[in-house]
Scaffold this motif. Structure first.
Motif: not given
Length: 106
Positions: A17-20, A23-29, A35-37
């Motif tokens: 998940l940290k590799s995704i 596209p608008e913000i240069p931070v992983d999801i 990601i809530y859970d």
């Protein structure tokens, strides 16, 4: 296929998940707080509860699908369900310190 425990698989999923990236913000999801859970049961079925920065987010169709595809492709994962929720709504408070620093908010 090497057997791993549920906790280890959960940690590996977080790594994916940290590799995704949004596209608008240069931070992983994950660091962004989208990601809530992440649930992994004994059968290695995965359920991910996630949100988007807004219901009108341009990646509303593609981002959950990308999450599902990348996690489904992982070794040991049997099934994946990605549930999208806007309750609670995403806010900047959900971002990690790392994400806030990256975006110059600290």
């Amino acid at each position: 296929m090497e057997e791993i425990n549920v906790q280890e698989l959960g940690e590996n999923i977080v790594g994916v998940l940290k590799s995704i990236y949004d596209p608008e913000i240069p931070v992983d999801i994950y660091e962004l707080g989208l990601i809530y859970d992440v649930f992994v049961n004994e059968d290695y079925d995965v359920k991910i509860l996630m949100t988007l920065t807004s219901p009108n987010c341009p990646v509303a169709e593609t981002l959950p699908r990308e999450v599902e595809e990348k996690v489904r492709a992982m070794e040991n994962v049997k099934g994946v369900e990605v549930e999208l929720t806007f309750d609670p709504a995403w806010s900047k408070d959900l971002m990690s310190e790392e994400a806030k620093l990256e975006l110059g908010m600290l």
